[in-house]
Design an enzyme around this catalytic site. Structure first.
Site, PDB file in Angstrom:
ATOM      1  N   LEU A 157       0.827  -1.205   0.000  1.00  0.00           N
ATOM      2  CA  LEU A 157       0.000   0.000   0.000  1.00  0.00           C
ATOM      3  C   LEU A 157       0.867   1.263   0.000  1.00  0.00           C
ATOM      4  O   LEU A 157       0.540   2.251  -0.670  1.00  0.00           O
ATOM      5  CB  LEU A 157      -0.928  -0.013   1.204  1.00  0.00           C
ATOM      6  CG  LEU A 157      -1.948  -1.165   1.244  1.00  0.00           C
ATOM      7  CD1 LEU A 157      -2.781  -1.103   2.509  1.00  0.00           C
ATOM      8  CD2 LEU A 157      -2.849  -1.134   0.019  1.00  0.00           C
ATOM      9  N   LYS A 158       1.973   1.245   0.740  1.00  0.00           N
ATOM     10  CA  LYS A 158       2.850   2.420   0.765  1.00  0.00           C
ATOM     11  C   LYS A 158       3.500   2.640  -0.598  1.00  0.00           C
ATOM     12  O   LYS A 158       3.761   3.787  -0.990  1.00  0.00           O
ATOM     13  CB  LYS A 158       3.912   2.258   1.852  1.00  0.00           C
ATOM     14  CG  LYS A 158       3.369   2.371   3.266  1.00  0.00           C
ATOM     15  CD  LYS A 158       4.479   2.303   4.296  1.00  0.00           C
ATOM     16  CE  LYS A 158       5.243   3.604   4.377  1.00  0.00           C
ATOM     17  NZ  LYS A 158       4.457   4.704   4.976  1.00  0.00           N
ATOM     18  N   ALA A 159       3.811   1.555  -1.320  1.00  0.00           N
ATOM     19  CA  ALA A 159       4.365   1.702  -2.669  1.00  0.00           C
ATOM     20  C   ALA A 159       3.351   2.373  -3.591  1.00  0.00           C
ATOM     21  O   ALA A 159       3.710   3.227  -4.420  1.00  0.00           O
ATOM     22  CB  ALA A 159       4.772   0.335  -3.216  1.00  0.00           C
TER      23      ALA A 159
END
Length: 582
Positions: free
Chosen positions: A164-166
């Site tokens: 999700l952070k990517a």
């Protein structure tokens, strides 16, 4: 909102900035002495102790130099209201994410990033700096050694949060120079420091549960760590660089570390020792831990359990077993980053901030962990002890395999002992004869010759063996003499129990007993050493539960006789087992 004195635009005027994230917020105060407003999902809580960051922020809020608003990043209207009037937004998601719920995590991380980007555009914010993570290029299956930003993201991730952070980082970087918004992303590696809610608390929980004694893998894997204050400093450097070196910084991502890679398990050891816990010392193969995690995950899926989250354990396994170091030359060159707090000082400050999690000083700080365990003393503290306690995994595994083969050869093959011995001698003789006739060199490989000294037995070894036999013989005679005199009832019960076990072995199955003893020798002592206090406590509890049963069914005459012999004694009017008390 509040004015940040250190962030000055090219025209020399001060700018208002917004910070989203508790850990980053506290560190901002200790670095620049200015104050910002967080975008958070949970209420802001300030410690009442002497924590410098919290005390400065508390004073700023009281004096009106800083303002605070609790914002749900999933609500676009709240985000717009929070960033309105600011020129710089530092965005970092909350650390207390519901990791067991993919939908909520997605809405907070990815949709939250979209809402922040849209709010920045609508409010004419000039700069957006996103706090990403170095985890986004790590898939959990291979080492990363001194990689820079050119290393591609393969979109295979070790955990859901990294995925999700990517996505959020890609959205932020893609939004660069659209609508006048300049963006960049920072990728800190293994952030730690005061206010940490993940790494340090997780290590303390491991230590308290007894699992921190184990080292996953060889223990030589290197990692990069980043003190939280250095992350804050990197954000400030990035904000300034977006003005002075916009072409080289805007739309780019930069790795951020303390520039001091060290062994992961050395870092863990320093943290745990500083808090009074035991330094990890027992190495466990990484594959065994991986298989255990897979089994636990499978069981949770089968049982439909959502109470426990395994993402943190899986992430810690990847950190603990793989090398992950990064090249920060781009951050040094383009945004002017260099750590303001060394790794040594960062570890010391972190330990001080988590003093409330430290082990009781009377037990943890002064306990000598280098002393011998009961299991080691029981095994004689020699080669047998090292093998049974798995001090050297290769040697122990080799001995175990050899004993298993001998067990099969003599007891499970269906042959008599004499024929098994003859076949074994024939096999050894054939192997030695064939080896002796090998040429001195095969291709480029030299064949070493077996020296006759390998088969010689020194006089000291023979003397030690004879002395051991003599000692056992004399000990046996001493035991028989004690039994004949009827003085040591404790030893009497031990001999009776031993003879009963021998009788049971001979009656049931000698092969099964030997197999059980083989498995017991390579597991029981090892387990007992790891859970010595727990097992001793359980044993004492069982004794206390059974001693009443042992005496309640005895006749009064027998009870009186055992009291006279010292086997039983009275304690507060109750008869207790003296042997158990010893």
């Amino acid at each position: 909102m509040a004015i940040v004195d250190d962030l000055i635009n090219p025209r020399g005027t001060k700018r208002t900035c917004v910070v989203a994230g508790r850990l980053l917020l506290v560190s901002f105060n200790s670095v620049i002495g200015s104050f910002v407003s967080p975008i958070r999902l949970t209420p802001l809580q300030l410690d009442t102790d002497s924590n410098h960051g919290d005390s400065v922020l508390r004073d700023a809020l009281a004096s009106g130099r800083a303002s605070y608003c609790q914002v749900d990043v999933r609500d676009p209207s709240q985000v717009i209201k929070a960033v309105e009037g600011s020129s710089v937004v530092f965005y970092m998601e909350a650390t207390d994410l519901p990791k067991h719920d993919f939908y909520d995590c997605y809405m907070i991380v990815v949709q939250g990033a979209k809402n922040v980007i849209n709010a920045c555009r609508e409010c004419k914010v000039r700069q957006l700096i996103y706090n990403s993570s170095a985890d986004i290029i790590f898939d959990g299956s291979r080492d990363i050694c001194n990689r820079d930003e050119s290393f591609p993201c393969h979109w295979k991730f070790a955990d859901m949060l990294s995925d999700l952070k990517a996505q959020a980082e890609s959205l932020v970087l893609y939004a660069n120079n659209i609508g006048g918004l300049l963006t960049c992303a920072l990728r800190p590696s293994n952030v730690f420091g005061p206010g940490d809610t993940q790494l340090v608390p997780f290590l303390v929980n491991l230590a308290r549960s007894g699992w921190a004694k184990f080292i996953i893998g060889s223990g030589d894997n290197m990692s990069d760590f980043t003190y939280a204050e250095n992350v804050t400093h990197a954000h400030i450097c990035a904000a300034k660089a977006l003005d002075s070196q916009m072409i080289s910084v805007a739309g780019k991502a930069f790795f951020i570390t303390n520039l001091e890679p060290m062994k992961f398990w050395e870092f863990v050891s320093l943290i745990l020792e500083g808090l009074g816990y035991q330094r990890p010392s027992i190495k466990v193969p990484a594959r065994i831990v991986c298989y255990a995690l897979l089994v636990v995950k499978w069981m949770h899926e089968k049982l439909g359990s959502r109470k426990y989250n395994l993402d943190i354990s899986a992430r810690f396994f990847h950190l603990a077993s793989c090398t992950r170091t990064f090249n920060c030359s781009a951050a040094q060159k383009y945004i002017g980053y260099s750590p303001v707090v060394s790794l040594e000082d960062g570890i010391r400050l972190t330990i001080e901030s988590f003093s409330h999690l430290a082990k009781d000083s009377s037990f943890g700080r002064f306990l000598n962990f280098e002393g011998q365990s009961k299991a080691e003393k029981l095994l004689g503290s020699g080669k047998v002890s090292d093998i049974c306690l798995w001090r050297d995994e290769k040697k122990t595994f080799t001995c175990f395999v050899a004993l298993v083969l001998l067990f099969y050869w003599f007891l499970l093959s269906g042959k008599t002992f004499a024929s098994s011995t003859a076949n074994l001698l024939l096999l050894v003789t054939t192997i030695l004869y064939g080896y002796a006739n090998l040429p001195p060199k095969i291709s480029s490989f030299n064949i070493p010759k077996i020296s006759l000294s390998w088969f010689e037995i020194s006089e000291n070894s023979v003397q030690d063996t004879i002395m051991s036999i003599v000692y056992l013989w004399n000990s046996g005679l001493h035991t028989i003499r004690s039994l004949a005199q009827g003085e040591d009832w404790n030893k009497f019960f031990q001999v009776v129990l031993f003879l009963y076990v021998v009788k049971w072995i001979l009656v049931e199955s000698f092969a099964v007993a030997i197999g059980f003893a083989l498995v017991f020798a390579f597991t029981a002592f090892f387990v007992y050493e790891q859970y010595e206090s727990e097992i001793d406590g359980l044993t004492r509890m069982l004794f206390s539960l059974t001693k009443g049963l042992l005496t309640s069914y005895l006749p009064a005459s027998m009870t009186s006789f055992l009291q006279n012999k010292g086997v039983l004694r009275k304690e507060n009017g109750k008869v207790v087992n003296e042997a158990a008390g010893r």
